[in-house]
Design an enzyme around this catalytic site. Sequence first.
Site: not given
Ligand code: BES
Ligand code: MN
Length: 472
Positions: A254, A328
């Site tokens: 990230k 997931r």
């Molecule tokens: N933990 C994150 C989602 C999240 C984002 C929670 C912002 C709280 C605040 C999750 O694991 C994630 O990174 N999801 C990705 C999925 C994508 C790579 C398909 C996302 O939402 O960008």
């Molecule tokens: Mn994530």
Amino acid sequence: MFKVINKIGKSYDLNVALVFDGGVEICEHISAENRALIKRLIDKKEFSGKKGEILKVDFLEKENLISMALLGMGKEEEFTFDVYREVMFDFLSKEKGTVLISSDKAILSNHEVLGEIVSNVNYSFDTFKEKKAEKLEVELFVAGEEKNISETILLGEATDVARDLVDLPANIINPITLAQRVVELGSKYGFEVEILDENDMEKLDMNLLLAVGRASITKPRLIVMKYLNGKNNDEKIGIIGKGLTYDTGGLCIKPADSMFEMKSDMAGAASVIGAMCAIAAGKVERNVVAIVPACENAINENAYRPGDIIKSMNGKTVEIINTDAEGRLALADAITYAVRNEKVTEIVDVATLTGAIMVALGSLTTGVFSNCDEKYSMLEDASRLHGEKVWRMPLFDEYNEQLKSTVADIKHTGGRMGGSITAAKFLEGFAEGLPWIHMDIAGTSFNSSVKWVKKGATGVGVKALYSYVKNR
Ligand code: BES
Ligand code: MN
Ligand code: ZN
């Protein structure tokens, strides 16, 4: 601190009377002289009781100085408890010391809602601060019989348990220390706890969960909490919370700004843990199993990679697309464990699952997905009861197209479009046809825009899950 009293036996820093717009009446126990004084002030300052309007008056009553505030709740016909929550939170957040609240209107003397708000006002995460925040003491005067407020107090405490877990950083809360804390909470609140370590999980083929946690020095734990007190033994409710103690994104790392809040990626876990505290201490007569797949999505040479194909506990092979879609994966194996090993009869999962749900709903509303209309509507009622906003999202099967893989049974992400829906479709595939609800709390669990909750961890879901389990 919050109390309900039916006799006034001490003096307060502030006496608050809650009034509707146009319906201001000053209670009888104030002398005629002072009633006239207040009446004159009302006329002069043109106070009528509009939503959030405040009139403060100091006067002498039998030689005691009384500080009084009239607080407007708006028009009676437009009243909802969300109006009450907003006005009370705003008002009480600015007060100090001891406050007495009363109203001629029964609906404005609701101790459940006021208790929630007092608990929200008094929450602060000051574990690491030398100077601790002062707590407001609020007493609600209700004439007549004494009120039992133990459930209200318990729900506030359970919400604080969740909020603390979320606010605590990842150098304190990792899969192992989280498991230890749940063991302690189990003995304090009265539920059973079983902890599976990485070796146990390997025997069970929980390869998705193990893969996500593989690059962390603190290995995954499966935290299983049980409270089996149901009269109806055909029913066993499974509640599952995403327990990513930190989410760097893994190899698909990230950017710094989005990583910053990722200590809160175990907020789903915190909600189910908090809910279990309340369910057990409240002796709710249901069979409940709560499961937290706890792990850290970190980075080292052992990290799982995009392109990997991993066999889930349920047997399906999963093609890894983006290692940042780790939640997931961890949840899928936990759901399989709940279905196959715990034989739950229905599932609710709570997860900070997707950024896409924030694009859709902002940080005000939790996105909820369900394959069961009846259970969805029970959850909606339970959420509304506690001022938690939810909105139902679609699960049309056409979305499965986005999860088709050419090399495995399924891909685990479906691209940018409809990102929170494809995430939900992925999870649905592991529920094996049981009634299932998925709550995506990515927007609502941390720094939400709910007007009556402070910034930081919100504890969203704790009270809703409690009432969902209890009110059936
Ligand atoms: N933990 C994150 C989602 C999240 C984002 C929670 C912002 C709280 C605040 C999750 O694991 C994630 O990174 N999801 C990705 C999925 C994508 C790579 C398909 C996302 O939402 O960008
Ligand atoms: Mn994530
Ligand atoms: Zn995550």
